[in-house]
Design an enzyme around this catalytic site. Sequence first.
Site, PDB file in Angstrom:
ATOM      1  CG  HIS A 108      -2.035  -1.069   1.020  1.00  0.00           C
ATOM      2  ND1 HIS A 108      -3.216  -0.875   0.365  1.00  0.00           N
ATOM      3  CD2 HIS A 108      -2.042  -2.369   1.428  1.00  0.00           C
ATOM      4  CE1 HIS A 108      -3.922  -1.989   0.383  1.00  0.00           C
ATOM      5  NE2 HIS A 108      -3.233  -2.917   1.017  1.00  0.00           N
TER       6      HIS A 108
ATOM      7  CB  ILE B 187       0.468   5.661   3.310  1.00  0.00           C
ATOM      8  CG1 ILE B 187       1.839   5.717   3.989  1.00  0.00           C
ATOM      9  CG2 ILE B 187      -0.344   4.461   3.771  1.00  0.00           C
ATOM     10  CD1 ILE B 187       2.777   4.576   3.662  1.00  0.00           C
ATOM     11  CB  CYS B 188      -2.154   3.758  -1.613  1.00  0.00           C
ATOM     12  SG  CYS B 188      -3.618   3.693  -2.656  1.00  0.00           S
ATOM     13  CG  MET B 189      -3.835   3.043   3.654  1.00  0.00           C
ATOM     14  SD  MET B 189      -3.149   2.832   5.324  1.00  0.00           S
ATOM     15  CE  MET B 189      -4.627   2.634   6.286  1.00  0.00           C
TER      16      MET B 189
END
Length: 188
Positions: free
Chosen positions: A119, A126-128
């Site tokens: 992620h 951070i891919c969230m």
Amino acid sequence: RRVHGKIEQMSKDYESRRLVPHAGAAKRIFDDLRQLWQAIEEGTTRGFHAEPLADNLYRWNVFFKDFDKDTPLYKDLQKYKQDSGKDSVELVCDFPADYPHNPPFIRVLRPRFAFHTGHVTIGGSICMELLTNSGWTSVNSIESILVQIRAEMIAGNGRIDFGNRSDYSEAEARQVFQRVANQHGWKI
């Protein structure tokens, strides 16, 4: 208690140097830091450490380590330690002036991650959704966010890109975060 005393002294130091421009945000950041350090000291949270930079309460260094031995990331970090002498994933957490009303920006500094793993975007962000205005809620604590990011690195089969030894830059992380958020329809 040791944590309480250290936080109180840090708070006084910041105030005396007039480094706290937004009192509400600073209070919440100190509260989150106190909660985080207390959890680490009591052993209720493990696998990471975080601390603000000496002259900037709004920027923290975060270190993720002690991953489970059966994970690819643990194995990669062992090799990374042999190559670099470092045994952790180092992140940077930047708090906005209106924190906790808006989320912090959290990115990996080093090592670089392999494409589409853990992620972590190709730029190190951070891919969230949690870290966007679409997914953020002010009741989130930094401890819970860091626990979740660390868990997602494992669940996303995080791997180190040994072909690229350079650190991620803040500019590339922010640029890719913007692009990925737009692709997902997340508001930032």
